[in-house]
Design a protein around this motif. Structure first.
Motif: not given
Lengths: 282, 141
Positions: A148-157
């Protein structure tokens, strides 16, 4: 046997002889005096056998060693064949249904119902079904956070509870503790703390004081927290997640879905990154 | 003697498939159990590897060694044909103690069972029970 047959063409100048005898050089040893003829010996035996004999067999015992090697060829071939068959069988047994996409009846997960972390309009939604008491969920937790840190705008958990209460007696209480913290707007802080301190409370006969201590660490009102933990509404919310898990045929924790499709991923950020990058490229 | 070696080879072959399957599954993400619950807990616990090497790899090495010794016994024409079987007895004795420890960890520490690990323990026990017959019987005068 097949190995020795395959090696035959390497020395095309050799006169025909049994492959096993050729491999071990037994045919050269029917006369003992050949042992002193280094040149003859070296031309008539297979290079691998020659190296072995040169370094590991005393000169006077080379004939006996070669006969021993000849005898070992058959069992060694069987051992090699068995290892190959075992590898093929293990690979066949460990194949995943997702590897046959067209015919796969992989369960597809409907959207929503869980707690979300990350931007609402993220192109990728990673859904996790987890149990706070399960050690492997605890092991995956830092990996998911790093992702989530690496993809702050692309991934949602999107996290769903799946407490396996038959083997983890504190799992339900932990899920309720996180839900209770969520009532005060601290769901994800508690989620992180519960995972990070898993070893301290998971085997405890009464984990509630530990949950309370963790909750007060993030400024949660103790009375409201304890009251919420006993709330039937929160219990229902957790049980709804369990129903979702069963509908999605979740049979292990943690189980991950990306955009509704179940993924099998190893315990490494790189493995997730590979799948996410492939999705982003689509 | 050779019939026992054949039986040991068959059991060791099953062990090889089991250990290889576990090693492959361990690297492929969460592992589903079909009979027990808790495969993941067992296989991702800190007891599942020694010095970073998964225990299933040690199991694989054991089964390949036992299988090889059994095959050499089958093809042995000169006495003493029982020598490789004695090695199997010693090795499976050590493996049995380790298996018992691992089953104990599953039962009392992790409180979760992995069916593939239990199968492996059963196979080790079978090999151990088959191997003592390698020793020659002593007859009283």
């Amino acid at each position: 046997m097949s190995l020795s047959l395959g090696l035959l063409p390497i020395a095309g100048f050799m006169q025909p002889m049994r492959p096993t005898a050729y491999l071990a050089g037994v045919a050269n040893c029917y006369e003992e005096y050949y042992l002193d003829e280094t040149a003859e010996f070296s031309y008539r035996v297979h290079p691998i056998a020659r190296v072995f004999l040169k370094f590991f067999a005393p000169r006077r015992k080379r004939c006996a060693t070669m006969r021993g090697m000849s005898k070992a060829v058959k069992p060694l071939s069987i051992i090699l064949l068995a290892v190959v068959v075992a590898v093929v069988a293990a690979v066949y047994l460990s194949r995943r249904p997702e590897e046959v996409p067209e015919t796969s009846a992989a369960p597809v997960l409907g959207k929503g119902g869980g707690h979300f972390r990350g931007p609402e309009k993220a192109p990728i939604t990673l859904v996790e079904f987890g149990d706070y008491s399960c050690p492997s969920c605890g092991a995956y937790h830092p990996v998911v956070k790093e992702l989530l840190n690496r993809y702050p705008k692309q991934v949602r958990l999107e996290f769903h509870h799946y407490p396996l209460i038959s083997i983890h007696p504190n799992a339900m209480a932990a899920a309720l503790a996180v839900e209770a913290a969520g009532e005060q707007g601290r769901y994800w802080e508690m989620h992180d703390l519960i995972f990070e301190h898993q070893e301290e409370w998971s085997a405890s006969p009464n984990p509630e004081p530990q949950f309370l201590a963790l909750a007060s660490r993030i400024g949660i009102n103790s009375n409201d927290f304890m009251q919420a933990m006993r709330s039937p509404q929160l219990r229902d919310r957790v049980l709804q997640d369990v129903v979702r898990a069963r509908d999605a045929k979740v049979d292990a924790v943690p189980t991950f879905f990306i955009d509704g499709e179940r993924i099998h991923v190893t315990l490494s950020v790189g493995a997730f990154v590979e799948i996410i990058e492939a999705r982003l490229r689509k | 003697m050779k019939t026992r070696a054949v039986l040991i080879a068959v059991v060791a072959f099953l062990g090889m498939v089991d250990a290889l399957y576990l090693s492959l599954e361990r690297n492929a993400g969460p592992i589903p159990c079909h009979i027990t619950r808790g495969c993941n807990d067992v296989l991702t616990s800190r007891y599942s590897a020694v010095a970073g090497i998964p225990i299933s790899w040690f199991g694989l090495a054991f089964y390949v060694t036992v299988f090889s010794l059994a095959v050499f016994t089958i093809f042995e024409t000169e006495p003493p044909a029982s020598r490789p079987l004695r090695w199997i007895f010693y090795l499976s004795g050590i493996a049995l103690v380790i298996s018992a420890l691992l089953v104990g960890i599953q039962a009392f520490t992790l409180k979760a069972f992995c069916e593939y690990c239990l199968l492996s323990a059963a196979l080790v026990l079978t090999i151990f029970l088959l191997s003592p017959h390698a020793f020659p019987r002593t007859h009283s005068p």
